[in-house]
Design a protein around this motif. Structure first.
Motif, PDB file in Angstrom:
ATOM      1  N   ASP A 278       0.803  -1.213   0.000  1.00  0.00           N
ATOM      2  CA  ASP A 278       0.000   0.000   0.000  1.00  0.00           C
ATOM      3  C   ASP A 278       0.843   1.273   0.000  1.00  0.00           C
ATOM      4  N   ARG A 279       2.152   1.122   0.047  1.00  0.00           N
ATOM      5  CA  ARG A 279       3.015   2.302  -0.008  1.00  0.00           C
ATOM      6  C   ARG A 279       3.094   2.814  -1.433  1.00  0.00           C
ATOM      7  N   PRO A 280       3.206   4.118  -1.593  1.00  0.00           N
ATOM      8  CA  PRO A 280       3.413   4.640  -2.940  1.00  0.00           C
ATOM      9  C   PRO A 280       4.692   4.079  -3.558  1.00  0.00           C
ATOM     10  N   TYR A 281       4.631   3.832  -4.854  1.00  0.00           N
ATOM     11  CA  TYR A 281       5.823   3.403  -5.573  1.00  0.00           C
ATOM     12  C   TYR A 281       5.875   4.095  -6.918  1.00  0.00           C
ATOM     13  N   LEU A 282       7.035   4.032  -7.554  1.00  0.00           N
ATOM     14  CA  LEU A 282       7.268   4.726  -8.802  1.00  0.00           C
ATOM     15  C   LEU A 282       7.934   3.804  -9.807  1.00  0.00           C
ATOM     16  N   THR A 283       7.433   3.826 -11.016  1.00  0.00           N
ATOM     17  CA  THR A 283       8.107   3.208 -12.153  1.00  0.00           C
ATOM     18  C   THR A 283       7.987   4.192 -13.305  1.00  0.00           C
ATOM     19  N   CYS A 284       8.851   4.049 -14.275  1.00  0.00           N
ATOM     20  CA  CYS A 284       8.767   4.878 -15.467  1.00  0.00           C
ATOM     21  C   CYS A 284       9.315   4.075 -16.636  1.00  0.00           C
ATOM     22  N   ASP A 285       9.132   4.621 -17.828  1.00  0.00           N
ATOM     23  CA  ASP A 285       9.670   3.923 -18.993  1.00  0.00           C
ATOM     24  C   ASP A 285      10.505   4.898 -19.824  1.00  0.00           C
ATOM     25  N   LYS A 286      11.130   4.379 -20.848  1.00  0.00           N
ATOM     26  CA  LYS A 286      12.034   5.186 -21.673  1.00  0.00           C
ATOM     27  C   LYS A 286      11.301   6.280 -22.447  1.00  0.00           C
ATOM     28  N   LEU A 287       9.985   6.175 -22.572  1.00  0.00           N
ATOM     29  CA  LEU A 287       9.200   7.209 -23.247  1.00  0.00           C
ATOM     30  C   LEU A 287       8.830   8.346 -22.297  1.00  0.00           C
ATOM     31  N   GLY A 288       9.133   8.167 -21.003  1.00  0.00           N
ATOM     32  CA  GLY A 288       8.883   9.215 -20.026  1.00  0.00           C
ATOM     33  C   GLY A 288       7.593   9.079 -19.244  1.00  0.00           C
ATOM     34  N   PHE A 289       6.847   8.002 -19.468  1.00  0.00           N
ATOM     35  CA  PHE A 289       5.630   7.816 -18.693  1.00  0.00           C
ATOM     36  C   PHE A 289       5.993   7.363 -17.283  1.00  0.00           C
ATOM     37  N   VAL A 290       5.435   8.061 -16.300  1.00  0.00           N
ATOM     38  CA  VAL A 290       5.663   7.769 -14.888  1.00  0.00           C
ATOM     39  C   VAL A 290       4.362   7.199 -14.355  1.00  0.00           C
ATOM     40  N   ARG A 291       4.473   6.047 -13.714  1.00  0.00           N
ATOM     41  CA  ARG A 291       3.262   5.415 -13.193  1.00  0.00           C
ATOM     42  C   ARG A 291       3.592   4.650 -11.921  1.00  0.00           C
ATOM     43  N   GLY A 292       2.537   4.320 -11.234  1.00  0.00           N
ATOM     44  CA  GLY A 292       2.686   3.548 -10.008  1.00  0.00           C
ATOM     45  C   GLY A 292       1.425   3.662  -9.188  1.00  0.00           C
ATOM     46  N   SER A 293       1.583   3.452  -7.912  1.00  0.00           N
ATOM     47  CA  SER A 293       0.479   3.611  -6.982  1.00  0.00           C
ATOM     48  C   SER A 293       0.840   4.752  -6.047  1.00  0.00           C
ATOM     49  N   ALA A 294      -0.124   5.610  -5.788  1.00  0.00           N
ATOM     50  CA  ALA A 294       0.102   6.707  -4.857  1.00  0.00           C
ATOM     51  C   ALA A 294      -0.228   6.273  -3.434  1.00  0.00           C
TER      52      ALA A 294
END
Length: 191
Positions: free
Chosen positions: A94-110
């Motif tokens: 349930d902790r926020p996490y961060l991932t991104c890709d080479k195209l610059g999209f940042v996603r995860g769970s807040a």
């Protein structure tokens, strides 16, 4: 003849017994030596107990952060630091996490809801937000916790990234700071 057969069969029986005992002894020693060699080979080949993080390589510069997954470790926004007790009350998932890709999209769970944004990231760690992160559309959106609100407030303020070992620190000019701990490499896409 019967007497001769009996005397030879007794001698042969004793010799056969000695031979069987000798073979069993040799077999036991051979099995013991073989087992020892197998154990040594297994240990030498690296079949030892290791922690998952020791198998994960570390990024060498901020431009590589998109190759990894990061979980929130600490946050400072508007001059206030989140209390560590908040993190221990929540499940890690349930902790926020961060991932991104080479195209610059940042996603995860807040924390309670998924988020999506887009940035450009230079190899020197400079960040420019193209689309600030916001809770992404989904069915059944959950109420945001204070941690999620602070996280989503802090993330768009970030303009620098730095790496120290398995820690990623994102900073903003206003004193905002978000710290993440590396949880692992992202899986490679199936071909």
């Amino acid at each position: 003849m019967d007497l001769l057969h009996r005397s030879h069969s007794g001698v042969l029986s004793r010799q056969f017994t000695r031979y069987r005992v000798a073979l069993a002894s040799i077999g036991a020693r051979t099995l013991g030596a073989f087992s020892t060699l197998c154990l040594i080979a297994a240990l030498a080949s690296g079949c030892t107990s290791t922690t998952p993080n020791s198998l994960v390589s570390l990024p060498s510069h901020p431009g590589e952060i998109c190759d990894y997954q990061w979980i929130l470790h600490g946050i400072r926004v508007d001059g206030e630091e989140q209390k560590s007790r908040l993190f221990w009350q929540k499940m890690v998932r349930d902790r926020p996490y961060l991932t991104c890709d080479k195209l610059g999209f940042v996603r995860g769970s807040a924390g309670s809801n998924p988020y999506l944004g887009k940035f450009s990231l230079d190899d020197d760690g400079r960040i420019e937000w193209r689309k600030p992160p916001k809770i992404s559309r989904m069915v059944g959106r959950r109420d945001s916790s204070d941690l999620e609100k602070d996280f989503l407030k802090a993330l768009p303020r970030i303009n620098r990234a730095s790496i120290d070992g398995d820690m990623l620190t994102l900073r903003g000019d206003d004193g905002t700071r978000i710290e993440f701990k590396q949880t692992g490499e992202l899986p490679t896409p199936a071909q």
